[in-house]
Motif scaffolding. Structure first.
Motif, PDB file in Angstrom:
ATOM      1  N   ALA A   1       0.919  -1.202  -0.171  1.00  0.00           N
ATOM      2  CA  ALA A   1       0.076   0.019  -0.038  1.00  0.00           C
ATOM      3  C   ALA A   1       0.998   1.295  -0.024  1.00  0.00           C
ATOM      4  O   ALA A   1       2.073   1.226   0.580  1.00  0.00           O
ATOM      5  CB  ALA A   1      -0.925  -0.011   1.103  1.00  0.00           C
ATOM      6  N   ALA A   2       0.310   2.231  -0.875  1.00  0.00           N
ATOM      7  CA  ALA A   2       1.232   3.636  -0.834  1.00  0.00           C
ATOM      8  C   ALA A   2       0.662   4.483   0.379  1.00  0.00           C
ATOM      9  O   ALA A   2      -0.247   3.962   1.179  1.00  0.00           O
ATOM     10  CB  ALA A   2       0.756   4.484  -2.051  1.00  0.00           C
ATOM     11  N   VAL A   3       1.484   5.263   0.840  1.00  0.00           N
ATOM     12  CA  VAL A   3       1.074   6.389   2.038  1.00  0.00           C
ATOM     13  C   VAL A   3       1.371   7.689   1.694  1.00  0.00           C
ATOM     14  O   VAL A   3       1.972   8.174   0.961  1.00  0.00           O
ATOM     15  CB  VAL A   3       2.175   6.027   3.258  1.00  0.00           C
ATOM     16  CG1 VAL A   3       1.906   7.080   4.165  1.00  0.00           C
ATOM     17  CG2 VAL A   3       1.914   4.759   3.725  1.00  0.00           C
ATOM     18  N   PHE A   4       0.365   8.493   1.888  1.00  0.00           N
ATOM     19  CA  PHE A   4       0.303   9.862   1.972  1.00  0.00           C
ATOM     20  C   PHE A   4       0.203  10.603   3.455  1.00  0.00           C
ATOM     21  O   PHE A   4      -0.477  10.135   4.137  1.00  0.00           O
ATOM     22  CB  PHE A   4      -0.887  10.351   1.110  1.00  0.00           C
ATOM     23  CG  PHE A   4      -0.892  12.047   1.166  1.00  0.00           C
ATOM     24  CD1 PHE A   4      -0.071  12.810   0.422  1.00  0.00           C
ATOM     25  CD2 PHE A   4      -2.078  12.545   1.502  1.00  0.00           C
ATOM     26  CE1 PHE A   4       0.090  13.951   0.349  1.00  0.00           C
ATOM     27  CE2 PHE A   4      -2.095  13.923   1.635  1.00  0.00           C
ATOM     28  CZ  PHE A   4      -1.272  14.612   1.110  1.00  0.00           C
ATOM     29  N   LEU A   5       0.995  11.546   3.575  1.00  0.00           N
ATOM     30  CA  LEU A   5       1.214  12.060   4.945  1.00  0.00           C
ATOM     31  C   LEU A   5       1.068  13.720   4.811  1.00  0.00           C
ATOM     32  O   LEU A   5       1.921  14.340   3.910  1.00  0.00           O
ATOM     33  CB  LEU A   5       2.695  11.704   5.617  1.00  0.00           C
ATOM     34  CG  LEU A   5       2.790  10.394   6.142  1.00  0.00           C
ATOM     35  CD1 LEU A   5       4.139   9.946   6.266  1.00  0.00           C
ATOM     36  CD2 LEU A   5       2.101  10.199   7.675  1.00  0.00           C
ATOM     37  N   ASP A   6       0.511  14.320   5.531  1.00  0.00           N
ATOM     38  CA  ASP A   6       0.664  15.670   5.700  1.00  0.00           C
ATOM     39  C   ASP A   6       0.647  15.997   7.174  1.00  0.00           C
ATOM     40  O   ASP A   6      -0.440  16.343   7.916  1.00  0.00           O
ATOM     41  CB  ASP A   6      -1.098  16.051   5.235  1.00  0.00           C
ATOM     42  CG  ASP A   6      -0.914  17.789   5.351  1.00  0.00           C
ATOM     43  OD1 ASP A   6       0.110  18.259   5.487  1.00  0.00           O
ATOM     44  OD2 ASP A   6      -2.131  18.217   4.922  1.00  0.00           O
ATOM     45  N   PRO A   7       1.905  15.939   7.738  1.00  0.00           N
ATOM     46  CA  PRO A   7       2.120  16.291   9.031  1.00  0.00           C
ATOM     47  C   PRO A   7       1.766  17.698   9.631  1.00  0.00           C
ATOM     48  O   PRO A   7       1.789  18.793   8.957  1.00  0.00           O
ATOM     49  CB  PRO A   7       3.862  16.171   9.124  1.00  0.00           C
ATOM     50  CG  PRO A   7       4.116  15.618   8.153  1.00  0.00           C
ATOM     51  CD  PRO A   7       3.247  15.898   6.865  1.00  0.00           C
ATOM     52  N   ALA A   8       0.961  17.574  10.787  1.00  0.00           N
ATOM     53  CA  ALA A   8       0.545  18.838  11.352  1.00  0.00           C
ATOM     54  C   ALA A   8       1.681  19.710  11.827  1.00  0.00           C
ATOM     55  O   ALA A   8       2.570  19.209  12.511  1.00  0.00           O
ATOM     56  CB  ALA A   8      -0.365  18.634  12.505  1.00  0.00           C
ATOM     57  N   ARG A   9       1.677  20.781  11.433  1.00  0.00           N
ATOM     58  CA  ARG A   9       3.022  21.932  11.835  1.00  0.00           C
ATOM     59  C   ARG A   9       2.595  23.047  12.400  1.00  0.00           C
ATOM     60  O   ARG A   9       3.202  24.245  12.338  1.00  0.00           O
ATOM     61  CB  ARG A   9       3.956  22.296  10.270  1.00  0.00           C
ATOM     62  CG  ARG A   9       4.017  21.069   9.714  1.00  0.00           C
ATOM     63  CD  ARG A   9       4.713  21.341   8.173  1.00  0.00           C
ATOM     64  NE  ARG A   9       3.871  21.973   7.434  1.00  0.00           N
ATOM     65  CZ  ARG A   9       2.927  21.560   6.716  1.00  0.00           C
ATOM     66  NH1 ARG A   9       2.504  20.194   6.772  1.00  0.00           N
ATOM     67  NH2 ARG A   9       1.925  22.144   5.902  1.00  0.00           N
ATOM     68  N   ARG A  10       1.703  22.851  13.346  1.00  0.00           N
ATOM     69  CA  ARG A  10       1.201  24.084  14.231  1.00  0.00           C
ATOM     70  C   ARG A  10       1.268  23.640  15.655  1.00  0.00           C
ATOM     71  O   ARG A  10       1.257  22.575  16.156  1.00  0.00           O
ATOM     72  CB  ARG A  10      -0.285  24.302  13.973  1.00  0.00           C
ATOM     73  CG  ARG A  10      -0.623  24.599  12.720  1.00  0.00           C
ATOM     74  CD  ARG A  10      -2.073  25.118  12.483  1.00  0.00           C
ATOM     75  NE  ARG A  10      -2.432  25.912  11.501  1.00  0.00           N
ATOM     76  CZ  ARG A  10      -2.298  27.327  11.209  1.00  0.00           C
ATOM     77  NH1 ARG A  10      -2.104  27.814  12.435  1.00  0.00           N
ATOM     78  NH2 ARG A  10      -2.848  28.070  10.272  1.00  0.00           N
ATOM     79  N   THR A  11       1.295  24.877  16.480  1.00  0.00           N
ATOM     80  CA  THR A  11       1.679  24.718  17.773  1.00  0.00           C
ATOM     81  C   THR A  11       0.760  25.915  18.140  1.00  0.00           C
ATOM     82  O   THR A  11      -0.258  26.580  17.403  1.00  0.00           O
ATOM     83  CB  THR A  11       3.101  25.118  18.291  1.00  0.00           C
ATOM     84  OG1 THR A  11       3.407  26.552  17.960  1.00  0.00           O
ATOM     85  CG2 THR A  11       4.018  24.116  17.729  1.00  0.00           C
TER      86      THR A  11
ATOM     87  N   GLY B   1       1.339  28.986  16.640  1.00  0.00           N
ATOM     88  CA  GLY B   1       1.096  29.106  15.016  1.00  0.00           C
ATOM     89  C   GLY B   1       2.052  28.006  14.381  1.00  0.00           C
ATOM     90  O   GLY B   1       2.458  27.028  14.751  1.00  0.00           O
ATOM     91  N   ARG B   2       2.345  28.377  13.179  1.00  0.00           N
ATOM     92  CA  ARG B   2       2.930  27.446  12.162  1.00  0.00           C
ATOM     93  C   ARG B   2       4.439  27.262  12.845  1.00  0.00           C
ATOM     94  O   ARG B   2       5.117  28.209  13.408  1.00  0.00           O
ATOM     95  CB  ARG B   2       2.929  27.622  10.855  1.00  0.00           C
ATOM     96  CG  ARG B   2       1.381  27.794  10.312  1.00  0.00           C
ATOM     97  CD  ARG B   2       1.680  28.081   8.755  1.00  0.00           C
ATOM     98  NE  ARG B   2       0.238  28.103   8.076  1.00  0.00           N
ATOM     99  CZ  ARG B   2      -0.211  27.091   7.762  1.00  0.00           C
ATOM    100  NH1 ARG B   2       0.159  25.761   7.789  1.00  0.00           N
ATOM    101  NH2 ARG B   2      -1.560  27.146   7.249  1.00  0.00           N
ATOM    102  N   THR B   3       5.127  25.914  12.700  1.00  0.00           N
ATOM    103  CA  THR B   3       6.330  25.842  12.935  1.00  0.00           C
ATOM    104  C   THR B   3       7.284  24.888  11.984  1.00  0.00           C
ATOM    105  O   THR B   3       6.494  24.083  11.286  1.00  0.00           O
ATOM    106  CB  THR B   3       6.308  25.090  14.388  1.00  0.00           C
ATOM    107  OG1 THR B   3       7.713  24.827  14.920  1.00  0.00           O
ATOM    108  CG2 THR B   3       5.602  23.839  14.340  1.00  0.00           C
ATOM    109  N   TRP B   4       8.197  25.193  11.941  1.00  0.00           N
ATOM    110  CA  TRP B   4       9.233  24.180  11.141  1.00  0.00           C
ATOM    111  C   TRP B   4      10.164  23.461  12.159  1.00  0.00           C
ATOM    112  O   TRP B   4      11.127  22.904  11.737  1.00  0.00           O
ATOM    113  CB  TRP B   4      10.121  25.091  10.051  1.00  0.00           C
ATOM    114  CG  TRP B   4       9.006  25.292   8.877  1.00  0.00           C
ATOM    115  CD1 TRP B   4       9.000  26.549   8.448  1.00  0.00           C
ATOM    116  CD2 TRP B   4       8.496  24.263   8.066  1.00  0.00           C
ATOM    117  NE1 TRP B   4       8.124  26.402   7.274  1.00  0.00           N
ATOM    118  CE2 TRP B   4       7.805  25.141   6.959  1.00  0.00           C
ATOM    119  CE3 TRP B   4       8.729  22.847   7.916  1.00  0.00           C
ATOM    120  CZ2 TRP B   4       7.317  24.369   5.927  1.00  0.00           C
ATOM    121  CZ3 TRP B   4       8.017  22.489   6.979  1.00  0.00           C
ATOM    122  CH2 TRP B   4       7.393  23.056   5.986  1.00  0.00           C
ATOM    123  N   ASN B   5       9.801  23.244  13.466  1.00  0.00           N
ATOM    124  CA  ASN B   5      10.620  22.917  14.447  1.00  0.00           C
ATOM    125  C   ASN B   5      10.272  21.470  14.497  1.00  0.00           C
ATOM    126  O   ASN B   5       8.981  21.094  14.737  1.00  0.00           O
ATOM    127  CB  ASN B   5      10.532  23.310  15.984  1.00  0.00           C
ATOM    128  CG  ASN B   5      11.144  22.707  17.058  1.00  0.00           C
ATOM    129  OD1 ASN B   5      11.688  21.273  16.574  1.00  0.00           O
ATOM    130  ND2 ASN B   5      11.301  23.022  18.097  1.00  0.00           N
TER     131      ASN B   5
END
Length: 373
Positions: free
Chosen positions: A150-160, A163-167
């Motif tokens: 099976a294939a996988v699609f991911l959309d990680p939550a990037r909010r704290t 607000g938005r984060t790249w940590n």
């Protein structure tokens, strides 16, 4: 129909579902909770109208609507899964199900996983609109038992809470989990924000930036499509292994403004293969040419006039031409276009575009007009 269905039908008939009058009318006929839910859904549907083909049938959460993939982008991505030979995809962290709907519409078998029960219920409703057999499970992405093949699609939550984060320590599911899937043998795509820091991109993936109607909307990492970078200006895809090196030369008759996805992918020099184009400045993403260039990856402007970058000169130029509608573009110059526009006091029936650009002759203001596409 349930009481909530009846309440939603009544809310959809309201001229303004967010008004106090609408709330008062619905509470006369429905439970307070059902009335509040229905009015909120009606308002969200109206916000989504024009963005999603089936907005008037779908359910939403406010956060889900704000973060949802644009439909043309979701359909383009689903088509790429199909082209790769995928038959089943697990959408891990499906949100309200917009991407899952696109996968299902493309003929893929979908299993959607969402940690929040209320959001999962919204996703189940939305998926049922296109595929009654699609499955939505409540649970954490990292606990999903994805079957082999099976294939996988991911959309990680990037909010704290801030607000938005790249940590990456704040990502959900964890970044190590995402990297593990990208390093696996299965077909995997990871959706991220367009501001994706280059240092987060594994060397083994294809990193792409996608724009739709002039907006760079997301970055995507692909683990089975080679390596390097690509720019997707829907529906066109630009992937170049070794972008050519361009000279820096004086401004010619035409100026080219590459699409934002092209700039983020580092493919500015590849927007017009076979054409004689050059850079105006080594560190600025403006190109120039002496002949018109037809490319979907950049907007071409014909240069009418080159002016000093001086507020008094530009204000006089705007006034002399009766310019009332003034578009100001700039790159790598510390100026707020809105503030500069106020200083230039546009007034009149004319329209103009000024492009502030660094050139070999210094920073100038280029009066230009769009040509071609």
């Amino acid at each position: 129909m349930s009481a909530r269905d009846d309440a939603l039908a009544a809310a959809m008939a309201e001229p303004d579902p967010s008004s106090l009058a609408a709330a008062a009318r619905l509470r006369r006929s429905f439970d307070a909770d059902d009335a509040a839910w229905a009015l909120a859904q009606a308002a969200l549907r109206r916000s989504a109208a024009g963005r999603f083909a089936r907005a008037d049938e779908m359910l939403f959460t406010r956060a889900g609507l704000e973060q949802a993939t644009r439909e043309p982008v979701a359909r383009w991505r689903a088509a790429r899964f199909v082209a790769a030979g995928v038959t089943q995809v697990w959408d891990l962290g499906c949100g309200i199900g917009l991407d899952s709907m696109a996968f299902a519409e493309a003929g893929l078998r979908v299993v959607a996983v969402e940690a929040d029960g209320e959001t999962a219920a919204v996703a189940a409703h939305n998926l049922a609109l296109v595929d009654g057999d699609a499955e939505v499970r409540v649970g954490f992405a990292e606990e999903a038992a994805v079957p082999p093949g099976a294939a996988v699609f991911l959309d990680p939550a990037r909010r704290t809470a801030k607000g938005r984060t790249w940590n990456v320590a704040d990502f959900t599911p964890p970044w190590d989990f995402v990297l593990g899937h990208l390093a696996s043998e299965r077909f995997v795509a990871v959706k991220l924000g367009p501001g994706l820091p280059k240092e987060l991109i594994p060397a083994s993936v294809l990193a792409g930036w996608t724009s739709h109607r002039g907006d760079v909307v997301e970055a995507t990492l692909w683990n089975r499509l080679g390596t390097g970078t690509e720019a997707v200006v829907l529906p066109h895809e630009l992937r170049v292994t070794s972008p050519p090196a361009l000279e820096v030369r004086p401004l010619g008759r035409y100026l080219l403004e590459p699409d934002g996805a092209v700039i983020r992918a580092g493919l500015v020099s590849a927007v017009a293969p076979g054409s004689d184009v050059w850079l105006l400045d080594r560190h600025t993403a403006y190109l120039s040419a002496d002949e018109p260039v037809d490319t979907v990856y950049a907007t071409t402007f014909e240069v009418d006039e080159v002016l000093p970058y001086d507020v008094k000169v530009l204000r006089r130029w705007v006034a002399d031409r009766g310019v009332g509608t003034l578009e100001i573009k700039k790159r790598a110059i510390d100026v707020d276009p809105a503030e500069l526009r106020r200083k230039l006091r546009p007034k009149g029936l004319g329209a103009a575009t000024l492009i502030l650009a660094r050139t070999l002759a210094g920073t100038v203001a280029i009066a230009a007009r769009r040509v071609g596409r």
